[in-house]
Design a protein around this motif. Structure first.
Motif, PDB file in Angstrom:
ATOM      1  N   SER A 190       0.845  -1.188   0.000  1.00  0.00           N
ATOM      2  CA  SER A 190       0.000   0.000   0.000  1.00  0.00           C
ATOM      3  C   SER A 190       0.883   1.242   0.000  1.00  0.00           C
ATOM      4  O   SER A 190       2.071   1.188   0.321  1.00  0.00           O
ATOM      5  CB  SER A 190      -0.906   0.012   1.232  1.00  0.00           C
ATOM      6  OG  SER A 190      -0.145   0.239   2.397  1.00  0.00           O
ATOM      7  N   LEU A 191       0.283   2.375  -0.360  1.00  0.00           N
ATOM      8  CA  LEU A 191       1.043   3.626  -0.382  1.00  0.00           C
ATOM      9  C   LEU A 191       1.555   3.996   1.007  1.00  0.00           C
ATOM     10  O   LEU A 191       2.571   4.671   1.141  1.00  0.00           O
ATOM     11  CB  LEU A 191       0.181   4.756  -0.936  1.00  0.00           C
ATOM     12  CG  LEU A 191      -0.058   4.723  -2.449  1.00  0.00           C
ATOM     13  CD1 LEU A 191      -0.978   5.850  -2.863  1.00  0.00           C
ATOM     14  CD2 LEU A 191       1.258   4.822  -3.200  1.00  0.00           C
ATOM     15  N   ASN A 192       0.841   3.560   2.054  1.00  0.00           N
ATOM     16  CA  ASN A 192       1.300   3.838   3.413  1.00  0.00           C
ATOM     17  C   ASN A 192       2.642   3.171   3.703  1.00  0.00           C
ATOM     18  O   ASN A 192       3.423   3.646   4.517  1.00  0.00           O
ATOM     19  CB  ASN A 192       0.260   3.371   4.435  1.00  0.00           C
ATOM     20  CG  ASN A 192      -0.990   4.227   4.400  1.00  0.00           C
ATOM     21  OD1 ASN A 192      -0.919   5.411   4.077  1.00  0.00           O
ATOM     22  ND2 ASN A 192      -2.124   3.638   4.713  1.00  0.00           N
ATOM     23  N   PHE A 193       2.892   2.043   3.024  1.00  0.00           N
ATOM     24  CA  PHE A 193       4.179   1.367   3.185  1.00  0.00           C
ATOM     25  C   PHE A 193       5.305   2.219   2.592  1.00  0.00           C
ATOM     26  O   PHE A 193       6.414   2.257   3.121  1.00  0.00           O
ATOM     27  CB  PHE A 193       4.141   0.010   2.479  1.00  0.00           C
ATOM     28  CG  PHE A 193       5.508  -0.588   2.240  1.00  0.00           C
ATOM     29  CD1 PHE A 193       6.162  -1.292   3.235  1.00  0.00           C
ATOM     30  CD2 PHE A 193       6.141  -0.432   1.014  1.00  0.00           C
ATOM     31  CE1 PHE A 193       7.420  -1.831   3.007  1.00  0.00           C
ATOM     32  CE2 PHE A 193       7.393  -0.967   0.783  1.00  0.00           C
ATOM     33  CZ  PHE A 193       8.032  -1.669   1.787  1.00  0.00           C
ATOM     34  N   ILE A 194       5.019   2.916   1.495  1.00  0.00           N
ATOM     35  CA  ILE A 194       6.042   3.681   0.799  1.00  0.00           C
ATOM     36  C   ILE A 194       6.518   4.863   1.643  1.00  0.00           C
ATOM     37  O   ILE A 194       7.693   5.216   1.657  1.00  0.00           O
ATOM     38  CB  ILE A 194       5.499   4.179  -0.554  1.00  0.00           C
ATOM     39  CG1 ILE A 194       5.072   2.988  -1.427  1.00  0.00           C
ATOM     40  CG2 ILE A 194       6.529   5.017  -1.276  1.00  0.00           C
ATOM     41  CD1 ILE A 194       6.196   2.090  -1.831  1.00  0.00           C
ATOM     42  N   ARG A 195       5.571   5.496   2.366  1.00  0.00           N
ATOM     43  CA  ARG A 195       5.919   6.689   3.142  1.00  0.00           C
ATOM     44  C   ARG A 195       6.975   6.354   4.197  1.00  0.00           C
ATOM     45  O   ARG A 195       6.856   5.377   4.923  1.00  0.00           O
ATOM     46  CB  ARG A 195       4.677   7.260   3.832  1.00  0.00           C
ATOM     47  CG  ARG A 195       3.594   7.738   2.876  1.00  0.00           C
ATOM     48  CD  ARG A 195       2.430   8.298   3.656  1.00  0.00           C
ATOM     49  NE  ARG A 195       1.271   8.580   2.812  1.00  0.00           N
ATOM     50  CZ  ARG A 195       1.080   9.714   2.171  1.00  0.00           C
ATOM     51  NH1 ARG A 195       1.959  10.676   2.281  1.00  0.00           N
ATOM     52  NH2 ARG A 195      -0.005   9.890   1.435  1.00  0.00           N
ATOM     53  N   GLY A 196       7.996   7.209   4.262  1.00  0.00           N
ATOM     54  CA  GLY A 196       8.994   7.063   5.305  1.00  0.00           C
ATOM     55  C   GLY A 196      10.058   6.025   5.052  1.00  0.00           C
ATOM     56  O   GLY A 196      10.921   5.808   5.893  1.00  0.00           O
TER      57      GLY A 196
END
Length: 465
Positions: free
Chosen positions: A370-376
């Motif tokens: 998910s895009l949340n995985f990409i952040r950080g």
């Protein structure tokens, strides 16, 4: 709000403006900004949702808090607090930010009725401020077309779209990534210097032959000539000679390009010197198939990368399907079914296609995230395939692209005719934004696929519906 009575303009911001660009508060320069209380309530309800705009809502709330925390009293917040940059800059003078309590305005004569409609609350705020400051330019800024029409119909004199990050005025001006020369290209060249280097042929030409060209643009003619722009100087350009037939004879994981734009895309996808490959085109133009085939070829056959990370935005086309059990990859599977479909297409001739697909996924280390995985994260030695990129804002794509670590290549796929986000248009999509922003970057290539190869039905639907 008497302290806002100044000669500068006064802008009332809708919620979608803050979601589209969470850092927009510093983009209005010396002008004053008003945020209705309804906008804060909408941001509060969005920030905890499991949607791709939740992060933007939280960033916007923090930006507002950073400014308003300087106020010592509620009166100062209502009257306006000086906007400051995150880092001090003595040469920059910004306006003031204030919060307007708008909930009781619908009870007044001449204002839009409540009907539990947040848009009406925001429009009423603008109408009230317009009547309060008749000598001042009061403008409502919103990305909602219908809200702009309602505001004008209600008597608001000035309504605008937020266009600070809009780099082109018409989608036809968006670069396709290649340029066709009618006839024979060399008939237009009077002087050229050709040299061989690293097994390649380079042509050095005068800049006025292709005055509007840019790095990594593909040039081709009717006689079989094709080249890619390698260098652009003030007076000269350098072309890398690539024969059209050579491009069309490329093959990745059993997939061959069907036309020149597809061959340009495959060439860019497999070039290790290109860090960002942007492919936009109609549904059925082969974006995902080409990208996935090129990724498999580079990871499994050439071993240039260690893994393939596939991600996409997940706004629902109709109704949300609700809670999905399982791991992160299992939750993402319904959204990434296009990848599964293309894997099946590439292995349909195998004796045991399901076993072949499973082997390919494991061998290429394909991860659905998910895009949340990409952040950080800082992603190393990987191919990152971002599907449905047209639904991402410029801010979201910036967050993703800045995750690119050593040896990683980003691939953005999208169709600007199929935007599902309520906050974006083709001109303000993050996909359009990065195409223009990265046009002169030596490590980026953009290709627009125009032909629909999925089926005759898909081509007719794309052209006529």
């Amino acid at each position: 709000m008497k302290s806002l009575q100044r000669s500068t303009k006064l802008y009332i911001l809708d919620t979608n403006v803050l979601l589209h660009d969470p850092n927009c508060l510093i983009e209005f320069k010396e002008q004053d900004i008003v945020i209705p209380m309804t906008v804060l309530e909408e941001l509060d309800s969005i920030k905890d949702r499991k949607k791709n705009v939740a992060q933007e809502a939280r960033i916007a709330i923090r930006a507002i808090d950073r400014i308003l925390s300087q106020a010592a009293s509620p009166e100062e917040i209502s009257g306006g607090v000086q906007i400051t940059l995150p880092t001090p800059d003595p040469d920059t003078v910004l306006g003031k930010l204030s919060i307007f309590p708008d909930h009781e305005l619908s009870m007044r004569k001449g204002f839009l009725p409540d009907h539990n409609n947040n848009d009406n609350h925001i429009i009423n705020s603008a109408l009230h401020l317009q009547s309060l400051y008749p000598d001042r330019q009061v403008t409502l800024v919103t990305k909602d077309i219908n809200m702009r029409l309602k505001a004008l119909g209600a008597g608001l004199k000035r309504v605008e779209d937020y266009r600070t990050d809009q780099l082109i005025s018409d989608l036809d001006l968006l670069t396709p990534g290649y340029h066709k020369i009618d006839g024979n290209f060399w008939d237009q060249v009077s002087e050229v210097k050709t040299e061989q280097e690293r097994g390649h042929t380079f042509h050095h030409l005068a800049r006025d032959i292709l005055p509007d060209t840019y790095l990594n643009e593909y040039i081709f003619d009717d006689e079989g000539f094709a080249a890619r722009v390698e260098e652009v100087g003030e007076e000269s350009i350098t072309l890398l000679d690539i024969n059209q037939q050579f491009l069309l004879d490329q093959q990745c994981w059993g997939i061959k390009p069907l036309d020149l734009p597809q061959s340009f895309a495959m060439d860019a996808l497999t070039d290790p010197n290109i860090d960002l490959c942007i492919i936009n085109g109609a549904a059925g133009s082969g974006k995902t198939l080409l990208a996935l085939a090129a990724c498999l070829e580079q990871v499994i056959e050439h071993k240039r990368y260690n893994k393939i990370i596939v991600t996409r935005s997940t706004p629902p086309v109709a109704e949300d399907i609700g809670f999905l059990p399982g791991t992160e990859e299992e939750k993402m599977t319904p959204w990434l079914s296009a990848i599964q479909d293309n894997l099946e297409a590439m292995h349909e001739g195998d004796e045991q296609p399901h076993s072949s697909i499973k082997y390919t996924i494991e061998k290429a280390n394909i991860q659905f995230k998910s895009l949340n995985f990409i952040r950080g994260r800082s992603i190393q030695e990987a191919l990152v395939l971002i599907d449905e990129a047209q639904n991402l804002t410029p801010s979201q794509l910036k967050t993703i692209l800045t995750r690119c670590g050593k040896g990683t290549k980003m691939i953005c796929l999208g169709n600007l005719a199929q935007i599902d986000s309520n906050y974006l248009t083709p001109l303000t999509s993050g996909l359009t934004y990065i195409v223009e922003r990265f046009k002169d970057y030596e490590g980026c290539s953009t290709i627009h696929l125009q032909s629909v190869v999925r089926s005759a039905l898909a081509e007719f639907a794309e052209s006529n519906l």
